[in-house]
Design an enzyme around this catalytic site. Sequence first.
Site, PDB file in Angstrom:
ATOM      1  NE  ARG A  53      35.535  44.495  43.600  1.00 26.95           N
ATOM      2  CZ  ARG A  53      35.766  44.171  42.326  1.00 26.95           C
ATOM      3  NH1 ARG A  53      35.543  42.929  41.907  1.00 26.95           N
ATOM      4  NH2 ARG A  53      36.216  45.063  41.467  1.00 26.95           N
ATOM      5  CE  LYS A  78      32.826  48.644  43.418  1.00 23.91           C
ATOM      6  NZ  LYS A  78      34.012  49.322  43.987  1.00 23.91           N
ATOM      7  CG  HIS A 144      39.015  46.727  49.765  1.00 20.19           C
ATOM      8  ND1 HIS A 144      38.354  45.856  48.914  1.00 20.19           N
ATOM      9  CD2 HIS A 144      39.585  47.672  48.971  1.00 20.19           C
ATOM     10  CE1 HIS A 144      38.511  46.269  47.665  1.00 20.19           C
ATOM     11  NE2 HIS A 144      39.250  47.369  47.674  1.00 20.19           N
ATOM     12  NE  ARG A 147      39.616  44.201  44.663  1.00 19.49           N
ATOM     13  CZ  ARG A 147      39.474  43.523  43.529  1.00 19.49           C
ATOM     14  NH1 ARG A 147      39.665  42.226  43.495  1.00 19.49           N
ATOM     15  NH2 ARG A 147      39.126  44.142  42.406  1.00 19.49           N
ATOM     16  CG  HIS A 170      40.656  46.631  38.791  1.00 22.26           C
ATOM     17  ND1 HIS A 170      41.908  46.787  39.352  1.00 22.26           N
ATOM     18  CD2 HIS A 170      39.791  46.578  39.846  1.00 22.26           C
ATOM     19  CE1 HIS A 170      41.810  46.824  40.662  1.00 22.26           C
ATOM     20  NE2 HIS A 170      40.543  46.708  40.986  1.00 22.26           N
ATOM     21  CE1 TYR A 179      41.998  46.832  45.019  1.00 24.09           C
ATOM     22  CE2 TYR A 179      41.548  48.818  43.756  1.00 24.09           C
ATOM     23  CZ  TYR A 179      41.121  47.793  44.580  1.00 24.09           C
ATOM     24  OH  TYR A 179      39.803  47.745  44.958  1.00 24.09           O
TER      25      TYR A 179
END
Length: 206
Positions: A53, A78, A144, A147, A170, A179
Amino acid sequence: MSFKLNDYNPAAKPIRILSRHELLRFLHSLISHSDNMIRDTLLFSLLLSTGCRISEITELKVSDINFEDEMITLLKTKNKIQRVIVLRKGFGALLRKYQSIIELKDNECLFPGVAKNIPITRQVASNLFKKYLLLANLPDLRIHSLRHSFATHMRDEGMDLLTLMELLGHQKLQTTLNYTQPHYTRNAHIRIKEHEEFYRKFRSRK
């Protein structure tokens, strides 16, 4: 009569990723137009090659880098879970050289903003991304999307989902599936020397 707000939420649109050709155009634009090419090249190369990120990269300090083993420890993530990122071969030496050129101390930010102990902001990085996209005549995207581009291209080259999930940090496999864009997935059986080395190094640190 029942009413659920979620039933009326619009379906999420997939984030557009950059193809390999578009990534080359983006990097060419960066090299051609950057006012701080060393910083910008390293910043976006790290984003493109790690799938981190933007906040995870901008918050890095020099002390978070293991130059010899070419790894980065992410202390601020995150989901609040610390993780280790394996760098591509040669990045340790590049980052050490960069540190020397701009004379950064171990407790200072890898990508400083207004002062060496204050990181570059997400907004500044995002504005740079949009600037180079515009100059490359590419669509206006959120930063983003890099990513998502990383995830899709790594999956495209045969990386298994569990390894990719760990690389992205994740906690759910479905998030990782969201993703990757399946219409890009091809060349599944091609073995690329550089990626075999990357997987070997990544797995050896577990």
